[in-house]
Design an enzyme around this catalytic site. Structure first.
Site, short mmCIF file in Angstrom:
data_model
loop_
_atom_site.label_atom_id
_atom_site.label_comp_id
_atom_site.label_asym_id
_atom_site.label_seq_id
_atom_site.Cartn_x
_atom_site.Cartn_y
_atom_site.Cartn_z
N LYS A 1 -0.66 12.46 -8.62
CA LYS A 1 -1.32 11.15 -8.77
C LYS A 1 -1.78 10.91 -10.21
O LYS A 1 -1.77 9.78 -10.67
CB LYS A 1 -2.51 11.03 -7.82
N LYS B 1 7.21 10.35 -2.04
CA LYS B 1 6.74 9.87 -0.73
C LYS B 1 6.45 8.38 -0.76
O LYS B 1 6.12 7.83 -1.82
CB LYS B 1 5.54 10.68 -0.23
N LYS C 1 1.25 3.40 -0.31
CA LYS C 1 0.82 2.01 -0.33
C LYS C 1 0.50 1.53 -1.74
O LYS C 1 0.49 0.34 -2.01
CB LYS C 1 -0.34 1.76 0.64
N1 AQP Z 1 4.77 8.80 3.12
C1 AQP Z 1 4.03 9.37 4.04
N2 AQP Z 1 4.59 10.05 5.04
C2 AQP Z 1 3.83 10.62 5.99
N3 AQP Z 1 2.49 10.55 6.02
C3 AQP Z 1 1.89 9.87 5.05
N4 AQP Z 1 0.59 9.62 4.78
C4 AQP Z 1 0.51 8.87 3.67
N5 AQP Z 1 1.73 8.63 3.17
C5 AQP Z 1 2.61 9.24 4.00
C6 AQP Z 1 -0.52 10.08 5.61
O1 AQP Z 1 -1.35 8.97 5.86
C7 AQP Z 1 -2.70 9.43 6.00
C8 AQP Z 1 -3.61 8.55 5.22
O2 AQP Z 1 -3.28 8.64 3.86
P1 AQP Z 1 -4.27 8.09 2.77
O3 AQP Z 1 -4.27 6.64 2.79
O4 AQP Z 1 -5.63 8.67 2.98
O5 AQP Z 1 -3.78 8.70 1.43
P2 AQP Z 1 -2.37 9.00 0.89
O6 AQP Z 1 -1.80 10.18 1.58
O7 AQP Z 1 -2.53 9.11 -0.60
O8 AQP Z 1 -1.53 7.72 1.29
P3 AQP Z 1 -0.79 6.71 0.36
O9 AQP Z 1 -0.20 5.66 1.23
O10 AQP Z 1 0.12 7.44 -0.56
O11 AQP Z 1 -1.99 6.06 -0.42
P4 AQP Z 1 -2.17 5.86 -1.96
O12 AQP Z 1 -0.94 5.13 -2.41
O13 AQP Z 1 -3.41 5.07 -2.13
O14 AQP Z 1 -2.27 7.23 -2.56
C9 AQP Z 1 -2.72 10.88 5.54
O15 AQP Z 1 -2.82 11.69 6.70
C10 AQP Z 1 -1.39 11.07 4.88
O16 AQP Z 1 -0.90 12.38 5.04
#
Ligand code: AQP
Length: 332
Positions: free
Chosen positions: A111, A194, A197
């Site tokens: 990140k 991955k 969002k």
């Molecule tokens: N691509 C993914 N595949 C499977 N699981 C995913 N998760 C996120 N992306 C994927 C799971 O969603 C849960 C919540 O995630 P989060 O919003 O707390 O943080 P994150 O993992 O950082 O998700 P994002 O979408 O990538 O958010 P941003 O872009 O803000 O960093 C977690 O259980 C995660 O494993």
């Protein structure tokens, strides 16, 4: 009954990755666990969030969770920043976790990217806050996507060190629940990254509020390779994008890679993408519709979140108060 904690950041519109890797798997857990579902807005601000957008995204995230089947009556749905215990315990954990442990966290490296010096210090200590989220409730099970496994190991290390340093058995061990066949959904533009969002490319992800046309267009434009689909899973080796699309199809259809390839093996991507888009629309449209309906009445969503925060604080406050007593804080 075991207690579950899981969270999701209101850092954008939830994606298909959040749905398949997390939210969809949360719903059946409600049958035989006591669950705390948290919109983790303290985590979201570890990266810049426009204040008005954050407010809006937070309510939208709560609406999506409700639309997906999170039950706020039998379980607890709340906002992280509404329960002070999270930040209080996180500070104590900042003083327990070692820098060497944090330096090994791959999510920080991903990140923060190349310009690490410019990352917030919140992003660096994010895993300590995540440990506090869980341990503030003495939760023992945490359903997460595969990408969060390392953070849960750190949460266990923190609990063990706290218990050891203070000579207690206060924080229990936690167990990750990595659920679902599509535990990791990848970007539609790059099968090695991955789906996120907050990815700057809108074309890299399916949002849970995308309409059918947007879904079809994004799938049509998804990166692939020139070969047809193989007839066996071994043929997906070294083909990250093909593997991702097959994995998404399998997760939505309730089958596995082999099952998808039995039906679609040998076809070109044009035909497969059409079938995938139709399946996505079938599964996601009801969620988008219900989310819209809920968002038409924001006062009701806010009421649910307020009640959830009160119930969450009633569990966490005594646990954090006891932690502070163990640390030796004078209470006057
Ligand atoms: N691509 C993914 N595949 C499977 N699981 C995913 N998760 C996120 N992306 C994927 C799971 O969603 C849960 C919540 O995630 P989060 O919003 O707390 O943080 P994150 O993992 O950082 O998700 P994002 O979408 O990538 O958010 P941003 O872009 O803000 O960093 C977690 O259980 C995660 O494993």
């Amino acid at each position: 009954m075991q207690r579950i904690f899981s969270g999701i950041q209101p850092s954008g519109i939830p994606t298909l990755g959040n749905y398949l890797g997390a939210i969809r798997n949360w719903v059946p857990l409600q049958r035989d666990h006591e669950c705390l579902w948290c919109v983790v807005d303290l985590h979201a601000i570890t990266a810049w969030q426009d204040p008005a957008a954050l407010t809006q995204q937070t309510r939208e995230m709560a609406a999506v969770l409700l639309a997906c089947g999170i039950d706020p009556d039998k379980h607890i749905l709340f906002l992280q920043s509404s329960v002070r215990a999270h930040a209080q315990l996180a500070w104590i954990f900042n003083c327990v976790a070692r820098l060497g442990w944090l330096n090994r966290m791959t999510q920080f490296k991903d990140k923060a990217g190349k310009d690490r010096e410019a990352a917030s210090s919140g992003l660096y200590v994010y895993p300590n806050l995540m440990a506090a989220d869980i341990h503030a409730y003495h939760a023992t099970r945490v359903p997460v996507g595969d990408d969060q496994r390392q953070h849960l190991e750190l949460a266990n290390d923190i609990a063990q060190k706290f218990n050891h340093d203070y000579g207690v058995e206060f924080f229990p061990a936690i167990e990750p629940l990595i659920l679902g066949p599509a535990a990791r959904v990848m970007s539609l533009r790059d099968g090695t990254k991955k789906m996120s969002k907050s990815d700057p490319s809108e074309q890299s992800r399916i949002n849970l509020n995308d309409d059918p046309d947007a879904i079809a267009l994004k799938i049509r434009r998804a990166k692939t390779d020139p070969e047809p689909l193989p007839s066996e899973p071994a043929g997906l080796e070294g083909r990250a994008e093909a593997r991702n699309l097959v994995g998404i199809y399998a997760a939505l259809a309730g089958t596995d890679h082999a099952g998808v390839l039995r039906e679609h093996g040998g076809k070109g991507f044009g035909a497969f993408k059409e079938a995938l888009a139709a399946l996505l629309v079938e599964k996601l449209s009801p969620i988008a519709g219900e989310t819209r309906r809920l968002l038409a009445d924001p006062a009701t969503i806010d009421r649910v979140l307020r009640a959830g925060a009160e119930r969450a604080a009633a569990i966490a406050d005594p646990i954090v108060a006891e932690t502070e007593r163990l640390v030796g804080f004078l209470r006057v």
